[in-house]
Design a protein around this motif. Sequence first.
Motif, PDB file in Angstrom:
ATOM      1  N   GLU A 150      -3.719  -1.244  -0.532  1.00 51.92           N
ATOM      2  CA  GLU A 150      -4.235  -1.251  -1.909  1.00 51.92           C
ATOM      3  C   GLU A 150      -4.616   0.160  -2.355  1.00 51.92           C
ATOM      4  OE1 GLU A 150      -4.809  -3.386  -5.322  1.00 51.92           O
ATOM      5  OE2 GLU A 150      -4.704  -4.547  -3.461  1.00 51.92           O
ATOM      6  N   ILE A 151      -5.190   0.929  -1.433  1.00 56.93           N
ATOM      7  CA  ILE A 151      -5.555   2.318  -1.750  1.00 56.93           C
ATOM      8  C   ILE A 151      -4.310   3.125  -2.105  1.00 56.93           C
ATOM      9  CG2 ILE A 151      -6.373   4.476  -0.719  1.00 56.93           C
ATOM     10  CD1 ILE A 151      -8.374   2.714   0.898  1.00 56.93           C
ATOM     11  N   ILE A 152      -3.277   3.021  -1.285  1.00 57.10           N
ATOM     12  CA  ILE A 152      -2.041   3.777  -1.532  1.00 57.10           C
ATOM     13  C   ILE A 152      -1.411   3.347  -2.854  1.00 57.10           C
ATOM     14  CG2 ILE A 152       0.327   4.141  -0.716  1.00 57.10           C
ATOM     15  CD1 ILE A 152      -0.788   3.954   2.141  1.00 57.10           C
ATOM     16  N   PHE A 153      -1.341   2.051  -3.099  1.00 56.95           N
ATOM     17  CA  PHE A 153      -0.771   1.543  -4.345  1.00 56.95           C
ATOM     18  C   PHE A 153      -1.546   2.051  -5.552  1.00 56.95           C
ATOM     19  CE2 PHE A 153      -0.771  -1.764  -7.664  1.00 56.95           C
ATOM     20  CZ  PHE A 153       0.590  -1.798  -7.974  1.00 56.95           C
ATOM     21  N   SER A 154      -2.878   2.027  -5.471  1.00 59.75           N
ATOM     22  CA  SER A 154      -3.713   2.444  -6.602  1.00 59.75           C
ATOM     23  C   SER A 154      -3.622   3.942  -6.855  1.00 59.75           C
ATOM     24  CB  SER A 154      -5.171   2.044  -6.348  1.00 59.75           C
ATOM     25  OG  SER A 154      -5.294   0.650  -6.215  1.00 59.75           O
ATOM     26  N   LEU A 155      -3.590   4.725  -5.782  1.00 52.14           N
ATOM     27  CA  LEU A 155      -3.510   6.179  -5.950  1.00 52.14           C
ATOM     28  C   LEU A 155      -2.149   6.604  -6.496  1.00 52.14           C
ATOM     29  CD1 LEU A 155      -5.389   7.444  -2.758  1.00 52.14           C
ATOM     30  CD2 LEU A 155      -6.155   7.589  -5.134  1.00 52.14           C
ATOM     31  N   LYS A 156      -1.121   5.874  -6.146  1.00 47.72           N
ATOM     32  CA  LYS A 156       0.206   6.199  -6.684  1.00 47.72           C
ATOM     33  C   LYS A 156       0.273   5.943  -8.181  1.00 47.72           C
ATOM     34  CE  LYS A 156       3.093   5.713  -2.571  1.00 47.72           C
ATOM     35  NZ  LYS A 156       4.128   4.907  -1.860  1.00 47.72           N
ATOM     36  N   LYS A 157      -0.532   4.995  -8.649  1.00 49.95           N
ATOM     37  CA  LYS A 157      -0.573   4.722 -10.088  1.00 49.95           C
ATOM     38  C   LYS A 157      -1.365   5.771 -10.849  1.00 49.95           C
ATOM     39  CE  LYS A 157      -2.276   0.619 -10.301  1.00 49.95           C
ATOM     40  NZ  LYS A 157      -2.723  -0.678 -10.884  1.00 49.95           N
ATOM     41  N   ASP A 158      -2.187   6.527 -10.095  1.00 50.71           N
ATOM     42  CA  ASP A 158      -3.021   7.562 -10.697  1.00 50.71           C
ATOM     43  C   ASP A 158      -2.128   8.647 -11.299  1.00 50.71           C
ATOM     44  OD1 ASP A 158      -4.885   9.440 -11.394  1.00 50.71           O
ATOM     45  OD2 ASP A 158      -6.086   9.155  -9.593  1.00 50.71           O
ATOM     46  N   LYS A 159      -2.510   9.138 -12.456  1.00 50.37           N
ATOM     47  CA  LYS A 159      -1.719  10.161 -13.135  1.00 50.37           C
ATOM     48  C   LYS A 159      -1.731  11.491 -12.388  1.00 50.37           C
ATOM     49  CE  LYS A 159      -0.577   7.505 -16.542  1.00 50.37           C
ATOM     50  NZ  LYS A 159       0.819   7.029 -16.663  1.00 50.37           N
ATOM     51  N   SER A 160      -2.769  11.746 -11.604  1.00 51.63           N
ATOM     52  CA  SER A 160      -2.832  12.995 -10.853  1.00 51.63           C
ATOM     53  C   SER A 160      -1.853  12.945  -9.692  1.00 51.63           C
ATOM     54  CB  SER A 160      -4.252  13.224 -10.321  1.00 51.63           C
ATOM     55  OG  SER A 160      -4.620  12.174  -9.465  1.00 51.63           O
ATOM     56  N   ASN A 161      -1.473  14.115  -9.200  1.00 50.61           N
ATOM     57  CA  ASN A 161      -0.536  14.177  -8.082  1.00 50.61           C
ATOM     58  C   ASN A 161      -1.173  13.554  -6.837  1.00 50.61           C
ATOM     59  OD1 ASN A 161       1.434  15.490  -9.572  1.00 50.61           O
ATOM     60  ND2 ASN A 161       0.530  17.506  -9.155  1.00 50.61           N
ATOM     61  N   PHE A 162      -0.403  12.727  -6.170  1.00 56.63           N
ATOM     62  CA  PHE A 162      -0.907  12.084  -4.967  1.00 56.63           C
ATOM     63  C   PHE A 162       0.074  12.290  -3.831  1.00 56.63           C
ATOM     64  CE2 PHE A 162      -0.589   8.105  -2.369  1.00 56.63           C
ATOM     65  CZ  PHE A 162      -1.681   8.359  -1.568  1.00 56.63           C
ATOM     66  N   ASN A 163      -0.452  12.823  -2.727  1.00 53.99           N
ATOM     67  CA  ASN A 163       0.342  13.024  -1.532  1.00 53.99           C
ATOM     68  C   ASN A 163      -0.187  12.067  -0.468  1.00 53.99           C
ATOM     69  OD1 ASN A 163       1.699  13.850   0.708  1.00 53.99           O
ATOM     70  ND2 ASN A 163       1.179  16.021   0.540  1.00 53.99           N
ATOM     71  N   GLU A 164       0.638  11.122  -0.057  1.00 47.45           N
ATOM     72  CA  GLU A 164       0.189  10.091   0.872  1.00 47.45           C
ATOM     73  C   GLU A 164      -0.314  10.680   2.187  1.00 47.45           C
ATOM     74  OE1 GLU A 164       2.001   6.003   2.816  1.00 47.45           O
ATOM     75  OE2 GLU A 164       2.755   6.724   0.884  1.00 47.45           O
ATOM     76  N   THR A 165       0.218  11.828   2.579  1.00 51.57           N
ATOM     77  CA  THR A 165      -0.226  12.455   3.832  1.00 51.57           C
ATOM     78  C   THR A 165      -1.674  12.925   3.750  1.00 51.57           C
ATOM     79  OG1 THR A 165       0.618  14.620   3.133  1.00 51.57           O
ATOM     80  CG2 THR A 165       2.117  13.209   4.397  1.00 51.57           C
ATOM     81  N   SER A 166      -2.207  13.047   2.525  1.00 54.29           N
ATOM     82  CA  SER A 166      -3.609  13.462   2.388  1.00 54.29           C
ATOM     83  C   SER A 166      -4.565  12.415   2.953  1.00 54.29           C
ATOM     84  CB  SER A 166      -3.943  13.727   0.917  1.00 54.29           C
ATOM     85  OG  SER A 166      -3.871  12.527   0.160  1.00 54.29           O
ATOM     86  N   LEU A 167      -4.081  11.190   3.143  1.00 52.88           N
ATOM     87  CA  LEU A 167      -4.912  10.130   3.709  1.00 52.88           C
ATOM     88  C   LEU A 167      -4.872  10.112   5.227  1.00 52.88           C
ATOM     89  CD1 LEU A 167      -4.055   7.147   1.317  1.00 52.88           C
ATOM     90  CD2 LEU A 167      -6.047   8.653   1.213  1.00 52.88           C
ATOM     91  N   ASP A 168      -4.042  10.966   5.816  1.00 52.90           N
ATOM     92  CA  ASP A 168      -3.882  10.944   7.275  1.00 52.90           C
ATOM     93  C   ASP A 168      -5.159  11.316   8.015  1.00 52.90           C
ATOM     94  OD1 ASP A 168      -1.290  10.182   6.938  1.00 52.90           O
ATOM     95  OD2 ASP A 168      -0.416  12.154   7.338  1.00 52.90           O
ATOM     96  N   LYS A 169      -6.061  11.995   7.344  1.00 49.12           N
ATOM     97  CA  LYS A 169      -7.326  12.390   7.977  1.00 49.12           C
ATOM     98  C   LYS A 169      -8.251  11.187   8.192  1.00 49.12           C
ATOM     99  CE  LYS A 169      -8.315  15.091   4.328  1.00 49.12           C
ATOM    100  NZ  LYS A 169      -7.377  14.639   3.322  1.00 49.12           N
ATOM    101  N   PHE A 170      -7.908  10.057   7.542  1.00 49.19           N
ATOM    102  CA  PHE A 170      -8.723   8.851   7.644  1.00 49.19           C
ATOM    103  C   PHE A 170      -7.980   7.784   8.447  1.00 49.19           C
ATOM    104  CE2 PHE A 170      -9.586  10.618   3.345  1.00 49.19           C
ATOM    105  CZ  PHE A 170     -10.895  11.029   3.546  1.00 49.19           C
ATOM    106  N   SER A 171      -8.721   7.036   9.268  1.00 50.60           N
ATOM    107  CA  SER A 171      -8.150   5.862   9.924  1.00 50.60           C
ATOM    108  C   SER A 171      -8.320   4.655   9.009  1.00 50.60           C
ATOM    109  CB  SER A 171      -8.848   5.600  11.262  1.00 50.60           C
ATOM    110  OG  SER A 171     -10.182   5.150  11.030  1.00 50.60           O
TER     111      SER A 171
END
Length: 400
Positions: free
Chosen positions: A300-321
């Motif tokens: 849900e987090i990935i889906f919601s952030l992709k809808k965000d108008k700002s640039n989103f890089n999925e690898t930025s979430l790699d720091k979190f489990s």
Amino acid sequence: MLIKDSLDEMKKREVSLKVIKSIIDNDGRDYLYDLTGLSGGFLATEEDLNLLETYIGPAIFEEKLQILGKEHLGGEKIFAVNRTSSGILATILTIAKEDSYVVHFLPEFPAHPSIPRSASLVGANYLEFEDINKFIANFPENTSLVVITPSTMDHKILDEEEFKTTIDLAKDKNIPVLVDDASGARLRTAIFSQKKATELGADLVVTSTDKLMMGPRGGLMAGKEDLIDEIKTKSHQFGLEAQPPSILAMVKGLENYNENDLKKSLAKKDELMDLLANDFEMFEKTPTGIMVSENNLKDEIIFSLKKDKSNFNETSLDKFSNKDFCFIWAMLLLKEEHIVTIPAVSMPGASATVRFDLAANDVDRMDIDILYKRINNSFKKLLNVLKSEKIAKNILFSFN
């Protein structure tokens, strides 16, 4: 990964307890909403409290506990321990043999960590299964104890037929059966109309007296008298038995328990689920509420952030489990919305699934529309927090 080990989980919990105290000190208890389903309680009169002396307390309240405990759990004898985990530990210390097997069957992984940890203490081998066919096919000959968890930490319920099959297999081999029925002693029976574990043939059962009832954080055991006597003896050797205040609170909690209170949560669950389904895909129903698993929350987090108008890089979430996502959201629910969920206050090793238990007493003070809005608001805040590792750490480990 921000939460790396049990020490980090304990630090997170200490922050949560400080936040809870601050909310109550500043705003009062009515501004805090405990939706863990583990809120418990300590119901007692002044006359009761005056009897809580070291030896007088047990003399007065243990007789009542035997009567009420047998009504609740069945069995030949009742024994109170200071936690469900204590009852599990005492049973394994008493029954499991070094180099033998403790075999655990449950409807869904993960198992509660107290079971494998207790087996390790006595030098027993530990096996766990969630598939009945694998359980039957791989059952070791050198097994000294079978443990069954018919209701998991995330409220997945074991089919009663498989439950009985597991017990029967152990009984055919003359192996004692312990049922870890922490919340299931009420959940299974009240919502799913299943039989008590002892009625299904279990030798021993232990339940948590603060789960889905107004009792203290403690454990109540029932079962065959000879086994209970042995476990009771072992418990006293290690200080695992419940003390008079807990025994009193267990008695009052059992007197106060009404399974219809659990059944009332079903309508509220459906109402909340209907509201949330308009905005989210991540929620699942539980027997008494709704929940979000680690994997569903991440998706849900990935889906919601992709809808965000700002640039989103999925690898930025790699720091979190995946667990980090649950812990951070739970802390935001507590700090920002005054809602207590299990990941914020749990002991190390507990499930990180975020549950909203609508059988909780505090739900009666909260409109379902308001709860929906608070959940929605907290998720939006979570998306912003995840853009900064520094802010996320502060949410988890800082009181301010």
